[in-house]
Scaffold this active site. Structure first.
Site, PDB file in Angstrom:
ATOM      1  N   ILE A  85     -33.367 121.680  -5.505  1.00 12.23           N
ATOM      2  CA  ILE A  85     -34.089 122.324  -4.261  1.00 12.23           C
ATOM      3  C   ILE A  85     -34.414 121.101  -3.570  1.00 12.23           C
ATOM      4  CG2 ILE A  85     -36.218 122.353  -5.716  1.00 12.23           C
ATOM      5  CD1 ILE A  85     -37.087 124.785  -3.985  1.00 12.23           C
ATOM      6  N   SER A  86     -34.050 121.378  -2.062  1.00  9.45           N
ATOM      7  CA  SER A  86     -34.221 120.372  -0.914  1.00  9.45           C
ATOM      8  C   SER A  86     -35.849 119.914  -0.792  1.00  9.45           C
ATOM      9  CB  SER A  86     -33.598 120.609   0.275  1.00  9.45           C
ATOM     10  OG  SER A  86     -32.273 121.161   0.090  1.00  9.45           O
ATOM     11  N   GLN A  87     -35.751 118.971  -0.265  1.00  7.18           N
ATOM     12  CA  GLN A  87     -37.237 118.487   0.073  1.00  7.18           C
ATOM     13  C   GLN A  87     -37.761 119.336   1.149  1.00  7.18           C
ATOM     14  OE1 GLN A  87     -36.898 114.421   1.369  1.00  7.18           O
ATOM     15  NE2 GLN A  87     -39.022 114.135   1.724  1.00  7.18           N
TER      16      GLN A  87
END
Ligand code: SAH
Length: 216
Positions: free
Chosen positions: A60-62
């Site tokens: 899951i992206s930043q």
């Protein structure tokens, strides 16, 4: 101050520090419970500004990168949006709060099913999660006002440009390796394509074809 309130303030501060100033984007992110999209073991880090591992070896992206990409995409309430790389469904949930309709495509069946369930639980009824290969785009729903890739492509995919409406915007990470990638904004105008480079980023690569899910 209660821990939760402090975490939320730090979260919003990280977004603002990364240049995310759009009220609509900040509100959409504030309303989206990131802790629901990360595995239970990482729940206490859900509001830290870091990418986290999810199932099937993906991430899951930043949050600050999600914020930057969403802001650059400039999503309006009448837009039809295509996301490629559903992953946890977090980015899709944020887009669903900003757009009229969201389609999101994921090659891992397990991730697609989980994201579909979670988005339903959150009452986000304007998102459709599709188990499929994003390198094909989603031709039967094209054209799209906005397209966002959340996995890195080697080049700007021509099929996606074709599925972008005139006046449309696409945001994507582009890079030949997994070390050096640029976040790019492409605008399709009557005269051609306008490219803007936004930032250096690091995403998992786009992989062609449907995935074989690893054991749990
Ligand atoms: N947007 C996600 C993070 C995406 S990680 C979130 O908010 O959590 C990138 C995702 O792209 C991974 O889940 C990976 O499986 C998916 N992906 C990579 N290549 C793909 C392809 N060809 N078609 C569909 N999904 C793909």
């Amino acid at each position: 101050m209660a821990d939760d309130a402090k975490r939320l303030m730090q979260f919003l501060y990280a977004l603002r520090s990364a240049g995310v100033t759009s009220r609509r984007v900040l509100e959409a992110m504030e309303k989206t419970p990131r802790e629901r999209f990360v595995p239970e073991t990482f729940r206490d880090r859900a509001y830290d500004d870091v990418p986290l591992p999810i199932s099937c070896g993906q991430t899951i992206s930043q949050p600050s990168v999600v914020g930057m990409m969403t802001q650059a995409l400039d999503v309006g309430p009448r837009h039809k949006v295509l996301e490629l790389g559903t992953g946890s469904g977090y980015q899709a949930a944020i887009l669903a709060r900003l757009a009229r309709r969201v389609y999101t495509v994921e090659r891992h069946r397990r991730l697609a099913e989980r994201a579909r369930r979670l988005l339903e639980e959150l009452g986000l009824t304007n998102v459709t999660v599709i188990w499929g290969d994003a390198t094909l785009g989603l031709p039967h729903q094209a054209p799209f006002d906005r397209i966002i890739l959340t996995a890195a492509a080697e080049d700007v995919p021509r099929v996606l440009i074709e599925q972008l409406a005139e006046g449309g915007v696409m945001v994507l990470p582009v890079g030949q390796t997994d070390r050096v990638q640029k976040l790019i904004r492409v605008e399709k105008t009557g005269e051609g394509l306008d490219y803007t480079e936004l930032a250096d980023v690091r995403f998992v690569p786009v992989i062609e074809g449907l995935a074989e899910d690893p054991p749990e």
